[in-house]
Design a protein around this motif. Sequence first.
Motif, short mmCIF file in Angstrom:
data_model
loop_
_atom_site.label_atom_id
_atom_site.label_comp_id
_atom_site.label_asym_id
_atom_site.label_seq_id
_atom_site.Cartn_x
_atom_site.Cartn_y
_atom_site.Cartn_z
N HIS A 1 -8.86 -0.65 -3.68
CA HIS A 1 -8.44 0.12 -4.86
C HIS A 1 -8.61 -0.71 -6.13
CE1 HIS A 1 -5.94 2.32 -7.71
NE2 HIS A 1 -5.26 1.21 -7.90
N TYR B 1 0.25 4.07 -2.65
CA TYR B 1 -0.11 5.42 -2.19
C TYR B 1 0.86 6.46 -2.76
CZ TYR B 1 -2.04 8.90 1.01
OH TYR B 1 -2.67 10.00 1.53
N ILE C 1 3.57 7.28 3.58
CA ILE C 1 2.61 7.10 4.68
C ILE C 1 3.29 7.13 6.05
CG2 ILE C 1 1.01 5.82 3.21
CD1 ILE C 1 1.92 3.26 4.54
N PHE D 1 -2.75 2.99 9.31
CA PHE D 1 -2.02 2.21 8.29
C PHE D 1 -1.51 0.90 8.89
CE2 PHE D 1 -1.57 6.67 6.95
CZ PHE D 1 -2.16 6.59 5.70
N LYS E 1 -0.01 7.15 -6.35
CA LYS E 1 -1.25 7.90 -6.56
C LYS E 1 -1.16 9.32 -5.99
CE LYS E 1 -5.21 6.03 -5.82
NZ LYS E 1 -5.83 6.29 -7.15
N HIS E 2 -0.52 9.49 -4.82
CA HIS E 2 -0.56 10.78 -4.13
C HIS E 2 0.81 11.41 -3.94
CE1 HIS E 2 -4.76 9.87 -3.31
NE2 HIS E 2 -4.39 8.71 -2.78
N CYS F 1 -4.15 -1.73 5.68
CA CYS F 1 -3.49 -1.53 4.38
C CYS F 1 -3.91 -2.59 3.38
CB CYS F 1 -1.98 -1.54 4.56
SG CYS F 1 -1.32 -0.04 5.34
N ASP G 1 2.90 10.85 -1.56
CA ASP G 1 3.25 11.02 -0.14
C ASP G 1 3.70 9.70 0.46
OD1 ASP G 1 2.52 13.76 -0.07
OD2 ASP G 1 0.41 13.20 0.08
N SER H 1 2.86 -3.10 -7.37
CA SER H 1 3.07 -3.12 -5.92
C SER H 1 3.18 -4.53 -5.38
CB SER H 1 1.93 -2.38 -5.21
OG SER H 1 0.67 -2.96 -5.51
N TYR I 1 0.84 -1.21 0.00
CA TYR I 1 0.00 0.00 0.00
C TYR I 1 0.87 1.25 0.00
CZ TYR I 1 -3.71 3.29 0.95
OH TYR I 1 -4.59 4.35 0.87
N THR I 2 2.03 1.18 0.64
CA THR I 2 2.96 2.32 0.61
C THR I 2 3.35 2.64 -0.82
OG1 THR I 2 3.85 1.78 2.79
CG2 THR I 2 5.21 3.14 1.37
N LEU J 1 -7.35 -1.55 2.17
CA LEU J 1 -7.26 -0.37 1.31
C LEU J 1 -6.71 -0.74 -0.07
CD1 LEU J 1 -5.84 2.22 3.88
CD2 LEU J 1 -8.13 2.23 2.87
#
Length: 282
Positions: free
Chosen positions: A89, A55, A63, A77, A58-59, A82, A61, A105, A51-52, A85
């Motif tokens: 997605h 993320y 986490i 998280f 997508k963003h 995770c 950032d 991923s 998920y890191t 999430l």
Amino acid sequence: DLLDLHISLRRQRQMCIRDSQEILSILTKSAIQAYEVKKISGTEMPQRLMYTALYMNKHGDFINDIEQEKDVQENAFAEDTCGNLLTSHFRHTSQTHPSWGSFSSLEHPYLSLYIRADHSTLHELCTERNDITFSLQPLYEAAENTRLCVHEKDYPLEKLFHSRTPGNYPDYTGNRHPWSEEDEQNQLASAYSSAIDYNCQREAGASAVQAQQLLTMCMLQNVTASGSLRAWLRLLDSCSRPNKSYETKSLTDLIADHVASWVPEVYAWWSNSQRSKTELRV
């Protein structure tokens, strides 16, 4: 000379089969299932790692930095969160979306397993994919282990050879074939006979590499296998299809248990929505 050698070998084999019946009498049905799969190591918190990566794609950032913010919940998280999430997605992204099918991923977490099965099944497993690293025990090393049942009469054969327990087993067409207790004992007797032949050749001066050709394909062998989660999921998918042998599918089930306990949320999503669907394969 060849005729005399042939007669001598036939006599040895008859003696082997008689001796093997004595050893078979100490076997128990629960001991026949000789396959083993054990976890050696795996990436810690694999679902958080995946998920890191997602993320950040997508963003942009990290986490770990987001967790330091005051208004972020402590378990925002967590590993299972995770996982949910991540699967959410993929579950809700339309096939027309540019990120659909971007399963990169899944490449980040790695899992290593110890696997023990018969030579024939391991050969099918190891040649199925090239994105998993297999360190297969040399055949001559496994062959040397079979000498234990020759030197120690009470050594259990199920630790060296595989045989199906009695039952009706399906083939790749779905038709079932009976396998009786007599069939089971005959196969183990033949395996024991081949072990004696191998031991005779070794004591006569033959090399292990030369003598290994005498052994049966049901001899047990070890392999260490390592790969990414994506590679393992692909292996589980291809090795559980109907055209695979009953042994291969049984071994695949044992591997799947370890993958499922390692990444439970991701495995549940994949098993329900991706497995055996070639148009959605990860």
